[in-house]
Design a protein around this motif. Structure first.
Motif, PDB file in Angstrom:
ATOM      1  N   LEU A 532       0.818  -1.221   0.000  1.00 32.17           N
ATOM      2  CA  LEU A 532       0.000   0.000   0.000  1.00 32.17           C
ATOM      3  C   LEU A 532       0.848   1.266   0.000  1.00 32.17           C
ATOM      4  O   LEU A 532       0.526   2.250  -0.669  1.00 32.17           O
ATOM      5  N   MET A 533       1.934   1.249   0.766  1.00 29.58           N
ATOM      6  CA  MET A 533       2.762   2.440   0.920  1.00 29.58           C
ATOM      7  C   MET A 533       3.911   2.497  -0.089  1.00 29.58           C
ATOM      8  O   MET A 533       4.621   3.494  -0.164  1.00 29.58           O
ATOM      9  N   SER A 534       4.102   1.414  -0.834  1.00 33.33           N
ATOM     10  CA  SER A 534       5.180   1.321  -1.840  1.00 33.33           C
ATOM     11  C   SER A 534       6.556   1.570  -1.234  1.00 33.33           C
ATOM     12  O   SER A 534       7.422   2.186  -1.847  1.00 33.33           O
ATOM     13  N   ARG A 535       6.769   1.072  -0.030  1.00 40.25           N
ATOM     14  CA  ARG A 535       8.065   1.235   0.640  1.00 40.25           C
ATOM     15  C   ARG A 535       8.112   0.322   1.854  1.00 40.25           C
ATOM     16  O   ARG A 535       7.075  -0.180   2.320  1.00 40.25           O
ATOM     17  N   ASN A 536       9.323   0.140   2.390  1.00 38.72           N
ATOM     18  CA  ASN A 536       9.462  -0.565   3.659  1.00 38.72           C
ATOM     19  C   ASN A 536       9.020   0.348   4.792  1.00 38.72           C
ATOM     20  O   ASN A 536       9.202   1.564   4.739  1.00 38.72           O
ATOM     21  N   ILE A 537       8.449  -0.238   5.818  1.00 38.69           N
ATOM     22  CA  ILE A 537       7.939   0.530   6.949  1.00 38.69           C
ATOM     23  C   ILE A 537       8.658   0.063   8.200  1.00 38.69           C
ATOM     24  O   ILE A 537       8.561  -1.112   8.580  1.00 38.69           O
ATOM     25  N   THR A 538       9.388   0.950   8.829  1.00 39.76           N
ATOM     26  CA  THR A 538      10.187   0.584   9.998  1.00 39.76           C
ATOM     27  C   THR A 538       9.405   0.814  11.287  1.00 39.76           C
ATOM     28  O   THR A 538       8.413   1.539  11.313  1.00 39.76           O
ATOM     29  N   GLY A 539       9.898   0.210  12.342  1.00 40.35           N
ATOM     30  CA  GLY A 539       9.316   0.439  13.654  1.00 40.35           C
ATOM     31  C   GLY A 539       8.204  -0.528  13.988  1.00 40.35           C
ATOM     32  O   GLY A 539       7.718  -1.281  13.151  1.00 40.35           O
ATOM     33  N   PRO A 540       7.762  -0.514  15.251  1.00 45.43           N
ATOM     34  CA  PRO A 540       6.678  -1.398  15.700  1.00 45.43           C
ATOM     35  C   PRO A 540       5.335  -0.934  15.145  1.00 45.43           C
ATOM     36  O   PRO A 540       5.248   0.145  14.536  1.00 45.43           O
ATOM     37  N   PRO A 541       4.276  -1.720  15.324  1.00 47.94           N
ATOM     38  CA  PRO A 541       2.946  -1.279  14.894  1.00 47.94           C
ATOM     39  C   PRO A 541       2.596   0.098  15.458  1.00 47.94           C
ATOM     40  O   PRO A 541       2.935   0.421  16.593  1.00 47.94           O
ATOM     41  N   ARG A 542       1.923   0.898  14.651  1.00 50.49           N
ATOM     42  CA  ARG A 542       1.622   2.271  15.042  1.00 50.49           C
ATOM     43  C   ARG A 542       0.615   2.318  16.192  1.00 50.49           C
ATOM     44  O   ARG A 542      -0.326   1.524  16.229  1.00 50.49           O
ATOM     45  N   PRO A 543       0.805   3.236  17.129  1.00 52.16           N
ATOM     46  CA  PRO A 543      -0.158   3.362  18.230  1.00 52.16           C
ATOM     47  C   PRO A 543      -1.520   3.792  17.702  1.00 52.16           C
ATOM     48  O   PRO A 543      -1.624   4.495  16.699  1.00 52.16           O
ATOM     49  N   LEU A 544      -2.570   3.396  18.402  1.00 54.57           N
ATOM     50  CA  LEU A 544      -3.935   3.688  17.984  1.00 54.57           C
ATOM     51  C   LEU A 544      -4.584   4.751  18.852  1.00 54.57           C
ATOM     52  O   LEU A 544      -5.801   4.787  19.005  1.00 54.57           O
ATOM     53  N   TYR A 545      -3.759   5.631  19.418  1.00 55.24           N
ATOM     54  CA  TYR A 545      -4.264   6.797  20.148  1.00 55.24           C
ATOM     55  C   TYR A 545      -4.700   7.850  19.142  1.00 55.24           C
ATOM     56  O   TYR A 545      -3.998   8.100  18.155  1.00 55.24           O
ATOM     57  N   VAL A 546      -5.824   8.498  19.374  1.00 57.16           N
ATOM     58  CA  VAL A 546      -6.365   9.450  18.403  1.00 57.16           C
ATOM     59  C   VAL A 546      -5.439  10.638  18.174  1.00 57.16           C
ATOM     60  O   VAL A 546      -5.370  11.191  17.072  1.00 57.16           O
ATOM     61  N   GLY A 547      -4.685  11.053  19.196  1.00 58.62           N
ATOM     62  CA  GLY A 547      -3.781  12.199  19.050  1.00 58.62           C
ATOM     63  C   GLY A 547      -4.527  13.514  19.076  1.00 58.62           C
ATOM     64  O   GLY A 547      -5.703  13.599  19.477  1.00 58.62           O
ATOM     65  N   VAL A 548      -3.845  14.578  18.655  1.00 66.88           N
ATOM     66  CA  VAL A 548      -4.456  15.905  18.650  1.00 66.88           C
ATOM     67  C   VAL A 548      -4.757  16.331  17.225  1.00 66.88           C
ATOM     68  O   VAL A 548      -4.094  15.923  16.269  1.00 66.88           O
ATOM     69  N   ARG A 556      -8.411  16.083   3.671  1.00 62.20           N
ATOM     70  CA  ARG A 556      -7.517  15.007   3.257  1.00 62.20           C
ATOM     71  C   ARG A 556      -6.139  15.228   3.888  1.00 62.20           C
ATOM     72  O   ARG A 556      -5.722  16.355   4.094  1.00 62.20           O
ATOM     73  N   GLY A 557      -5.466  14.116   4.124  1.00 67.79           N
ATOM     74  CA  GLY A 557      -4.118  14.222   4.678  1.00 67.79           C
ATOM     75  C   GLY A 557      -4.120  14.628   6.130  1.00 67.79           C
ATOM     76  O   GLY A 557      -5.151  14.725   6.789  1.00 67.79           O
ATOM     77  N   ASN A 558      -2.932  14.849   6.642  1.00 65.56           N
ATOM     78  CA  ASN A 558      -2.727  15.276   8.022  1.00 65.56           C
ATOM     79  C   ASN A 558      -3.362  14.314   9.022  1.00 65.56           C
ATOM     80  O   ASN A 558      -3.814  14.719  10.078  1.00 65.56           O
ATOM     81  N   ALA A 559      -3.426  13.065   8.671  1.00 64.74           N
ATOM     82  CA  ALA A 559      -4.010  12.069   9.556  1.00 64.74           C
ATOM     83  C   ALA A 559      -2.921  11.229  10.205  1.00 64.74           C
ATOM     84  O   ALA A 559      -1.771  11.207   9.756  1.00 64.74           O
ATOM     85  N   ASN A 560      -3.277  10.532  11.283  1.00 65.32           N
ATOM     86  CA  ASN A 560      -2.354   9.594  11.903  1.00 65.32           C
ATOM     87  C   ASN A 560      -1.952   8.513  10.906  1.00 65.32           C
ATOM     88  O   ASN A 560      -2.706   8.176   9.988  1.00 65.32           O
ATOM     89  N   THR A 561      -0.773   7.953  11.122  1.00 69.34           N
ATOM     90  CA  THR A 561      -0.281   6.920  10.214  1.00 69.34           C
ATOM     91  C   THR A 561      -1.226   5.725  10.159  1.00 69.34           C
ATOM     92  O   THR A 561      -1.528   5.199   9.080  1.00 69.34           O
ATOM     93  N   ALA A 562      -1.716   5.280  11.325  1.00 67.72           N
ATOM     94  CA  ALA A 562      -2.634   4.139  11.349  1.00 67.72           C
ATOM     95  C   ALA A 562      -3.906   4.449  10.571  1.00 67.72           C
ATOM     96  O   ALA A 562      -4.444   3.577   9.879  1.00 67.72           O
ATOM     97  N   THR A 563      -4.389   5.684  10.658  1.00 67.98           N
ATOM     98  CA  THR A 563      -5.584   6.091   9.915  1.00 67.98           C
ATOM     99  C   THR A 563      -5.341   5.996   8.421  1.00 67.98           C
ATOM    100  O   THR A 563      -6.188   5.503   7.659  1.00 67.98           O
ATOM    101  N   LEU A 564      -4.174   6.455   7.975  1.00 68.05           N
ATOM    102  CA  LEU A 564      -3.841   6.393   6.548  1.00 68.05           C
ATOM    103  C   LEU A 564      -3.711   4.949   6.070  1.00 68.05           C
ATOM    104  O   LEU A 564      -4.127   4.617   4.952  1.00 68.05           O
ATOM    105  N   PHE A 565      -3.152   4.084   6.907  1.00 69.66           N
ATOM    106  CA  PHE A 565      -3.057   2.664   6.551  1.00 69.66           C
ATOM    107  C   PHE A 565      -4.445   2.084   6.286  1.00 69.66           C
ATOM    108  O   PHE A 565      -4.688   1.442   5.260  1.00 69.66           O
ATOM    109  N   VAL A 566      -5.362   2.299   7.233  1.00 70.37           N
ATOM    110  CA  VAL A 566      -6.710   1.738   7.107  1.00 70.37           C
ATOM    111  C   VAL A 566      -7.425   2.348   5.909  1.00 70.37           C
ATOM    112  O   VAL A 566      -8.145   1.659   5.174  1.00 70.37           O
TER     113      VAL A 566
END
Length: 699
Positions: A532-548, A556-566
């Protein structure tokens, strides 16, 4: 004059050497604590919660608590306060933390992750009745009292709702936790008879200063006032929020399509969880299992549409997928969606010259389905259908709910009694409640793995992980169970939408379900996300905290990484692959917001592919922050904000007694003044002191 310049240069050189030496000394004195995450401060409309240190950090002597006797020693005997308590994950419980706070001798708490240390039997930082302040049932006495005697979340510690008054850190690195423990054992552990050790003692500095204070309205008001008097203003806190994910199975155009009343089937789940600590919000059962279920359902519905097998009945106009963000904090995402629907601006406001989807309002919703916690490692697991008793006082709504349940039972696999219907209890915490608040004529159900109290023992906590699901040993069973739920629910929705049975060729893709679980629980660098991202993704699974929330509230855009994945997973499962379209041409038209284009699979050895879908991001920020003059104590909408903060640091070191430190300080001051006088006198008499050198240099 030349001599004085030389003297000043010498002083400058000495000063630079001193500071360089001081920096090296500091590195030898202090040992940074790597792999630690801190608790931070949040606010609602009336209170502040969480943790903060003093601006320069909180320092305390380490005391390790492994039993009630260790706690009693700290409170009754310990002479070296303030202390910082070292706790195991097993002892990080409400009673222990309350005792430490009330002792008045504790300056902070460090929770250590240790090999072989068992996690608590149950643990959740959330309320016993999650989101009860924003519950649909607050206006109904009988239903509102249900949770008082039948708690949904019996593992609650309510840590989220406590203002601790000191910093709390969690050390994830087992090696670092062992080093801190060794420092305590070597220098601090009392004798067998409980006699305190003498100085020096192992101490720790916890630094996590928060900028905001009091509550949400006060914090926001201070930020606004600062903007009037400060040329470089800074907000003190930010609203919690991110983006919701929305998609229709059939594309619509507001200029040509009209949505019929009660003609939309809405399917939902949540995208966020919570924990006490920054960056640790796994949400394995709280979020990921339901997410895997709805994505499997979208995959099946998408395949049926692409094969021209999805022909709606006259009374059905569309199927809508909504994945809500911020639901852990008084239903931020779902309440904003309902607010926008009532205003006629969902999924987005009209804008001249831009094509947008047809507006969807509350009265357009015919049926509501929600998937919540679905995790189970039991082969004969039952899942439960929850419905709302209040709205079913309307005979028409009750008849429709009964219809849903009957079709669910008919759709179940022969010999597999998956669903046990519950009519005698109100809905568990769920996004559906936000919709019922504004329209009780919507028939709907919520599907979970629990009938009463949560089966998930670590709901809303840092322990809601793959291990808690027993994922490594029971992955296939968990996948099979989620596949069974998604299959039954897809069959039900297909029957409601087409009045036909789901073709046998449309079945759950268990490999896809397993990969979704793998990506969000174990390994971000999984095949699906790399594609989906057309690249390697480093680090552990992204946290699912909503953030600020981002201030621009862009669609569009400016979303959490996990949101963009889904968002991208949903796009390829509901969308169409555009053959022959290259990367340059695979983009969305700025004047066309009906479609979203995704370029995926652009990896070494592959060509990349373009998908077109109706998936889009919508704002998940509470309406409280856009309503002029909102009453912050009304409870109508979420008022959660998060304090801004300075960088977190943790370091431990050997600390001498206060009298010793004060003596060193006095000696240092004396040396400073004596040195200053000597330098001054040397400068005044330089022509005499350096006469021999001057003469030799000029002869």
């Amino acid at each position: 004059r030349r001599n004085r310049i030389k003297t000043m240069k010498a002083l400058l050189f000495i000063s630079l050497c001193f500071f360089a030496s001081a920096e090296r000394i500091a590195k030898r004195i202090y040992k940074p604590v790597e792999g630690s995450v801190g608790c931070f401060r949040r606010f609602n409309g009336t209170h502040q919660f969480g943790c903060s240190s003093h601006e320069n950090g909180n320092v305390g002597v380490l005391h390790k608590i492994q039993s009630e006797d260790d706690l009693k020693w700290l409170i009754e005997i310990g002479p070296h306060s303030p202390y910082v308590a070292l706790l195991s994950t097993r002892l990080f419980q409400r009673e222990m933390m309350t005792s430490l706070k009330e002792s008045g001798k504790v300056n902070g708490v460090v929770v250590l992750n240790k090999t072989g240390e068992g996690r608590p039997e149950r643990f959740s930082i959330d309320d016993v009745c999650p989101n009860h302040y924003s519950s649909f049932y607050n206006k109904f006495e009988q239903e509102s009292q249900f949770c008082d005697t039948n708690p949904w979340n019996p593992g609650s510690t309510e840590f989220l709702f406590e203002d601790w008054g000191f910093p709390i850190f969690f050390v994830q690195s087992i090696e670092t936790a062992q080093n801190i423990s060794q420092c305590y054992e070597k220098y601090n552990r009392p004798s067998i008879k409980g006699v305190p050790r003498d100085w020096p003692l192992c101490a720790i500095e916890l630094k996590s200063p928060m900028i905001g204070a009091v509550n949400t309205p006060t914090c926001i008001r201070r930020g606004i006032l600062d903007s009037y008097i400060n040329p470089q203003p800074s907000m003190f806190c930010d609203p919690l929020g991110d983006k919701n994910i929305f998609a229709t199975v059939v594309p619509t155009n507001s200029s040509t399509d009209t949505v019929q009343n009660r003609s939309v089937i809405l399917i939902s789940t949540r995208l966020d969880s919570m924990s006490l600590f920054e960056e640790i919000t796994p949400g394995a059962d709280s979020v990921v299992t339901g997410l895997a279920g709805i994505l499997s359902l979208a995959d099946m519905i998408g395949r049926a549409r692409r094969l021209s097998l999805l022909n709606f009945k006259p009374d059905i106009s569309n199927i809508v997928f909504s994945i809500f963000n911020g639901e852990s904090f008084d239903y931020i995402g779902s309440s904003r969606t309902v607010f926008d629907m009532e205003k006629g601006i969902f999924p987005r406001p009209e804008e001249e010259g831009i094509s947008i989807p047809a507006s969807i309002r509350l009265h357009h919703i015919k049926y509501f389905f929600e998937l919540e916690q679905l995790g189970s490692d039991s082969v004969d697991e039952k899942y439960f259908v929850h419905s709302d008793p209040v709205s079913q006082s309307d005979p028409d709504v009750k008849a429709e709910v009964e219809k849903l349940k009957n079709i669910l039972n008919d759709s179940a696999v022969v010999g597999q009694n998956m669903f046990d219907v519950t009519d005698d209890v109100p809905l568990p915490p769920s996004s559906f409640q936000s919709f019922l608040k504004r329209d009780q004529r919507i028939p709907g159900i919520v599907i979970t793995n629990h009938k009463g109290s949560f089966k998930n023992r670590y709901y809303s906590s840092e322990y809601d992980t793959a291990d808690a699901l027993n994922f490594s040993k029971s992955k296939q069973i968990i996948v099979d169970n989620i596949a069974a739920v998604s299959n039954v629910l897809t069959s039900t929705i297909y029957k409601l939408a087409t009045d036909q049975k789901l073709p046998t060729s449309i079945a759950p893709d268990k490999e896809f379900i397993g990969e979704v679980l793998e990506c969000f629980l174990i390994n971000n660098n999984c095949t699906l996300l790399r594609y989906l991202m057309s690249r390697n993704i480093t680090g552990p699974p992204r946290p699912l905290y909503v953030g600020v929330a981002n201030a621009d509230e862009d669609f569009r855009g400016n979303a959490n990484t996990a949101t963009l994945f889904v968002n991208e997973i949903l796009a390829i499962k509901l969308g169409d692959r555009l053959n022959g379209v290259n990367k340059t041409d695979c983009h969305s038209d700025p004047k066309d917001d009906i479609y979203h284009h995704s370029w995926v699979g652009d990896l070494p050895g592959s060509m990349g592919e373009c998908y077109r879908s109706t998936v889009k991001l919508t704002v998940a920020v509470s309406p409280a922050f856009i309503i002029d003059g909102y009453n912050w104590t009304s409870g109508d909408y979420s008022t959660w904000t998060e304090s801004r903060w300075q960088p977190f640091t943790v370091r431990y070191f050997l600390k001498e007694s206060s009298s010793y430190e004060n003596g060193i300080f006095v000696v240092g001051v004396v040396v400073f003044f004596v040195s200053t006088v000597l330098i001054f006198l040397s400068s005044r008499r330089a022509d005499v002191l350096f006469m021999g050198r001057i003469t030799a240099g000029t002869s």
